[in-house]
Design an enzyme around this catalytic site. Structure first.
Site, PDB file in Angstrom:
ATOM      1  N   VAL A  28       6.269  19.509 106.715  1.00  0.00           N
ATOM      2  CA  VAL A  28       4.975  19.275 106.073  1.00  0.00           C
ATOM      3  C   VAL A  28       4.260  20.601 105.854  1.00  0.00           C
ATOM      4  O   VAL A  28       3.733  20.884 104.766  1.00  0.00           O
ATOM      5  CB  VAL A  28       4.110  18.314 106.904  1.00  0.00           C
ATOM      6  CG1 VAL A  28       2.703  18.204 106.307  1.00  0.00           C
ATOM      7  CG2 VAL A  28       4.763  16.938 106.965  1.00  0.00           C
ATOM      8  N   PRO A  48       4.912  25.919 118.365  1.00  0.00           N
ATOM      9  CA  PRO A  48       5.926  26.613 119.153  1.00  0.00           C
ATOM     10  C   PRO A  48       7.158  26.996 118.337  1.00  0.00           C
ATOM     11  O   PRO A  48       7.919  27.871 118.727  1.00  0.00           O
ATOM     12  CB  PRO A  48       6.279  25.598 120.253  1.00  0.00           C
ATOM     13  CG  PRO A  48       5.879  24.272 119.693  1.00  0.00           C
ATOM     14  CD  PRO A  48       4.700  24.522 118.810  1.00  0.00           C
ATOM     15  N   PRO A 175      19.294  30.131  75.200  1.00  0.00           N
ATOM     16  CA  PRO A 175      20.559  30.241  74.471  1.00  0.00           C
ATOM     17  C   PRO A 175      20.748  29.247  73.338  1.00  0.00           C
ATOM     18  O   PRO A 175      21.702  29.379  72.572  1.00  0.00           O
ATOM     19  CB  PRO A 175      21.603  30.001  75.569  1.00  0.00           C
ATOM     20  CG  PRO A 175      20.913  29.096  76.539  1.00  0.00           C
ATOM     21  CD  PRO A 175      19.481  29.571  76.559  1.00  0.00           C
ATOM     22  N   ASP A 198      13.049  32.947  64.732  1.00  0.00           N
ATOM     23  CA  ASP A 198      14.372  33.441  64.380  1.00  0.00           C
ATOM     24  C   ASP A 198      15.338  32.286  64.160  1.00  0.00           C
ATOM     25  O   ASP A 198      15.154  31.186  64.700  1.00  0.00           O
ATOM     26  CB  ASP A 198      14.938  34.315  65.515  1.00  0.00           C
ATOM     27  CG  ASP A 198      14.469  35.757  65.420  1.00  0.00           C
ATOM     28  OD1 ASP A 198      13.927  36.124  64.371  1.00  0.00           O
ATOM     29  OD2 ASP A 198      14.648  36.500  66.401  1.00  0.00           O
ATOM     30  N   LYS A 220      17.537  35.997  60.526  1.00  0.00           N
ATOM     31  CA  LYS A 220      18.367  37.171  60.306  1.00  0.00           C
ATOM     32  C   LYS A 220      19.811  36.702  60.240  1.00  0.00           C
ATOM     33  O   LYS A 220      20.534  36.717  61.230  1.00  0.00           O
ATOM     34  CB  LYS A 220      18.178  38.172  61.441  1.00  0.00           C
ATOM     35  CG  LYS A 220      16.814  38.828  61.461  1.00  0.00           C
ATOM     36  CD  LYS A 220      16.774  39.810  62.598  1.00  0.00           C
ATOM     37  CE  LYS A 220      15.487  40.617  62.575  1.00  0.00           C
ATOM     38  NZ  LYS A 220      14.313  39.770  62.710  1.00  0.00           N
ATOM     39  N   GLY A 251      15.753  33.922  70.093  1.00  0.00           N
ATOM     40  CA  GLY A 251      16.829  33.390  70.903  1.00  0.00           C
ATOM     41  C   GLY A 251      17.038  34.235  72.135  1.00  0.00           C
ATOM     42  O   GLY A 251      16.729  35.431  72.149  1.00  0.00           O
ATOM     43  N   GLY A 252      17.551  33.615  73.196  1.00  0.00           N
ATOM     44  CA  GLY A 252      17.832  34.374  74.414  1.00  0.00           C
ATOM     45  C   GLY A 252      16.580  34.956  75.018  1.00  0.00           C
ATOM     46  O   GLY A 252      15.577  34.275  75.216  1.00  0.00           O
ATOM     47  N   ASP A 253      16.618  36.253  75.307  1.00  0.00           N
ATOM     48  CA  ASP A 253      15.492  36.966  75.897  1.00  0.00           C
ATOM     49  C   ASP A 253      14.996  38.014  74.895  1.00  0.00           C
ATOM     50  O   ASP A 253      15.803  38.676  74.243  1.00  0.00           O
ATOM     51  CB  ASP A 253      15.933  37.654  77.196  1.00  0.00           C
ATOM     52  CG  ASP A 253      14.784  38.370  77.887  1.00  0.00           C
ATOM     53  OD1 ASP A 253      14.146  37.747  78.753  1.00  0.00           O
ATOM     54  OD2 ASP A 253      14.521  39.542  77.548  1.00  0.00           O
ATOM     55  N   MET A 335      27.269  39.782  70.112  1.00  0.00           N
ATOM     56  CA  MET A 335      27.366  40.264  68.725  1.00  0.00           C
ATOM     57  C   MET A 335      28.683  40.989  68.482  1.00  0.00           C
ATOM     58  O   MET A 335      28.728  42.023  67.814  1.00  0.00           O
ATOM     59  CB  MET A 335      26.176  41.188  68.395  1.00  0.00           C
ATOM     60  CG  MET A 335      24.834  40.536  68.581  1.00  0.00           C
ATOM     61  SD  MET A 335      23.449  41.659  68.265  1.00  0.00           S
ATOM     62  CE  MET A 335      23.502  42.663  69.749  1.00  0.00           C
ATOM     63  N   GLY A 364      27.185  28.325  72.298  1.00  0.00           N
ATOM     64  CA  GLY A 364      26.992  27.942  73.692  1.00  0.00           C
ATOM     65  C   GLY A 364      25.740  27.120  73.937  1.00  0.00           C
ATOM     66  O   GLY A 364      24.678  27.392  73.373  1.00  0.00           O
TER      67      GLY A 364
END
Length: 451
Positions: A28, A48, A175, A198, A220, A251-253, A335, A364
Site C-alpha cells: 500500500v 520495521p 514506427p 510526414d 518525403k 515517424g520514429g523519433d 534507410m 514494421g
C-alpha cells in the site's frame, strides 16, 4: 458525531514541505508514496521493514525511514497520515492518535474507521482527476482511467479557455502502429490547430483530428516529390507566429535521422518555443516486432544504429564501415534498402563474416509487416528477389538467429508477425514478390531519403 452515510467532501491537499507520516512500508505504501513524493511532502515512514521499492525511495533521500514499529507521539506535527501496516493494533492506535490530534487519517485496513479516503487519481496535461465512489475502489479506478484516457487521446473534449502561446511540438509518432505513439504525443495532436505530417508518421491518427485542424502534407517520398526542408521550416514558423498550436508529426523519433534538430534550430532563431516529444525509434521497435532483440545476453552486448542512405564508397559518407565491421554486436541499418548490397560487401571486405545472419523487416509494426532472412553474403540478391522496398529496417548480427519461437508465437497470435504471400519466417531462405503496401513504418526519417 459524524454521519457515516454523509458523502465525503473532496479537497486537494497542498502538502509541499508539510509533514506526512506513513505507518507501514508494504505494498500500500509503495503505491501511495510516489504521489506524496511528487507533492513535495516531508515524509516520515515508520515501519520495521519495507518493500525494495520503498527502501529505494529512502535510500534516494525522498523520505525518512525509521525502522521500527509505531509508537505514541509519531504523529506530532503531522498534517496527514497514511496508516497501512499489517499490525491491526498499531493501526488502531495510530488512527486514535490522529483523531486526538485532529490530523486527517487514511486507513488501508478499515475505510470506515478513517477520517479521509484516498481517491483514484490520474493526471493529464496539467489536470488532476480524482474519483471517489465510497466503498467501491475498483469503480473509482475505472472512472478515473476512462476520464484520463479521454483527456490524453482527445476523445474527451476539454478545450483551453485561456489564451495559449503559439509554439511547435516536434512529435515522434513511433514506427507506424498508431497505438505506439506516446501518450504525450497523442494529447498534443488532439490539442493542435495545425499538423505538419510526414509520410512515415502514424497516418491513421490524422483521421481522429477535428475538422478545424489544418493538416499540411510534408511527405518525403524517396527520389520523388518532396516538400523542401526550408518550406517545412517556413510553414512551422508562419503558423506558430500566428498563435497556432503546431505539431510536427514525424515517424520514429524526431532526433533519429529525422532532421528534428534542424527544425528546432530554425524555430529557435525565430524565438518560437519548441517542445520535443521523443518517439519510439524504429531502430529498436521494428526488430522487436519481428522477434529480433537488438541485444541478448551472451550474444550481443552492444548495438549500433547506422544510416544507410549514402553508400560506403560515396565520398559524402560519414560512416567508418571498417570500424563497424570489427564490432561483434548488432548493426541496425535505417534507410539502407537501396544500398544494402554495397554495404554488405563493404562489411565483408573489412572482415565481418559473410555468413552473419541478416533480417530485413519491411513495414514494421503494421499489418503489412514482413520479414526476409538472409546473410551478409546474399542479402543484396535476396532483397531484390523479394521485392523489398522502403520503409524497412535491416538487422545484422547473431541476434537475428535468436527468438525464433517468439516470432512464431507472435505470428500465430497475429501480433506483428510476418504473414501473407511473399513473407518468410525466421531462418527461412527469403521470400519472393512484394507485399504491395506502402505503409508508414520503418526507419526514422522525417528529413532524409528512405531506401
Amino acid at each position: 458525531m459524524p454521519h457515516d452515510d454523509a458523502p465525503a467532501y473532496p479537497v486537494g491537499l497542498r502538502l509541499a514541505g508539510r509533514r506526512v507520516v506513513v505507518i507501514g512500508g508494504g505494498q500500500v505504501a509503495q503505491r501511495r508514496l510516489p504521489a506524496l513524493v511528487s507533492a513535495g511532502a516531508d515524509i516520515l515512514l515508520v515501519s520495521p521493514s519495507a518493500t525494495p521499492s520503498v527502501e529505494a525511495m529512502a535510500t534516494a533521500g525522498e523520505l525518512r525511514w525509521e525502522r521500527r514499529t509505531y509508537r505514541a507521539g509519531d504523529l506530532a506535527d503531522a498534517w496527514y497520515v497514511l496508516v497501512a501496516s499489517t499490525d491491526p493494533a498499531a493501526n488502531a492506535a495510530a488512527s486514535a492518535e490522529a483523531e486526538e490530534r485532529r490530523v486527517w487519517c487514511v486507513r488501508s485496513d478499515d475505510a470506515d474507521a478513517a477520517t479521509a479516503w484516498t481517491p483514484a487519481t490520474g493526471r493529464s496535461s496539467g489536470v488532476t482527476v480524482a474519483v471517489l465512489t465510497g466503498h467501491d475502489p475498483r469503480r473509482s479506478a475505472a472512472v478515473r482511467d476512462a476520464v484520463v484516457a479521454g483527456l490524453r487521446d482527445g476523445t474527451l473534449g476539454a478545450p483551453h479557455h485561456r489564451a495559449r502561446t503559439g509554439g511547435v511540438a516536434l512529435v515522434g509518432g513511433g514506427p507506424g502502429d498508431p497505438d505506439l505513439i506516446t501518450v504525450r504525443g497523442r494529447r498534443l495532436l488532439a490539442e493542435a490547430d495545425v499538423v505538419v505530417a510526414d509520410r512515415l508518421g502514424p497516418r491513421d491518427l490524422l483521421d481522429e483530428l477535428g475538422p478545424h485542424v489544418e493538416v499540411i502534407d510534408a511527405a518525403k517520398i524517396p527520389y520523388g516529390r518532396a516538400m523542401a526542408q526550408e518550406a517545412i521550416n517556413a510553414a512551422l514558423v508562419e503558423h506558430a507566429k500566428a498563435g497556432k498550436a503546431v505539431v510536427r508529426l514525424k515517424g520514429g523519433d524526431p532526433y533519429v535521422f529525422g532532421r528534428g534538430m534542424e527544425e528546432a534550430e530554425a524555430l529557435a532563431r525565430e524565438g518560437i518555443p519548441v517542445t520535443v516529444v521523443p518517439g519510439i525509434s524504429s531502430a529498436i521497435s521494428v526488430p522487436a516486432a519481428a522477434g529480433v532483440p537488438v541485444t541478448h545476453r551472451g550474444v550481443a552486448h552492444e548495438f549500433t544504429v547506422v544510416s544507410g542512405h549514402v553508400a560506403p564508397e560515396d565520398p559524402r559518407s560519414l560512416v567508418d564501415w571498417a570500424a563497424l565491421a570489427k564490432l561483434r554486436g548488432t548493426l541496425v541499418l535505417l534507410m539502407a534498402v537501396e544500398r544494402i548490397a554495397s554495404i554488405a560487401a563493404a562489411l565483408v571486405a573489412e572482415g565481418r563474416p559473410a555468413d552473419t545472419p541478416v533480417a530485413v523487416i519491411q513495414e514494421g509494426t503494421t499489418a503489412a509487416q514482413r520479414r526476409v532472412d538472409a546473410t551478409l553474403g546474399d542479402v543484396g540478391q535476396r532483397v531484390v528477389a523479394a521485392g523489398v522496398r522502403p520503409p524497412a529496417v535491416i538487422v545484422i548480427g547473431e541476434v537475428v538467429a535468436v527468438g525464433g519461437a517468439v516470432a512464431d508465437a507472435a505470428r500465430a497470435a497475429g501480433t506483428y508477425g510476418p504473414g501473407g504471400e511473399g513473407s518468410s519466417a525466421p531462418g527461412a531462405s527469403g521470400s519472393s514478390g512484394s507485399s504491395g503496401a506502402s505503409g508508414s513504418s520503418g526507419s526514422d526519417t522525417g528529413g532524409g531519403t528512405r531506401g
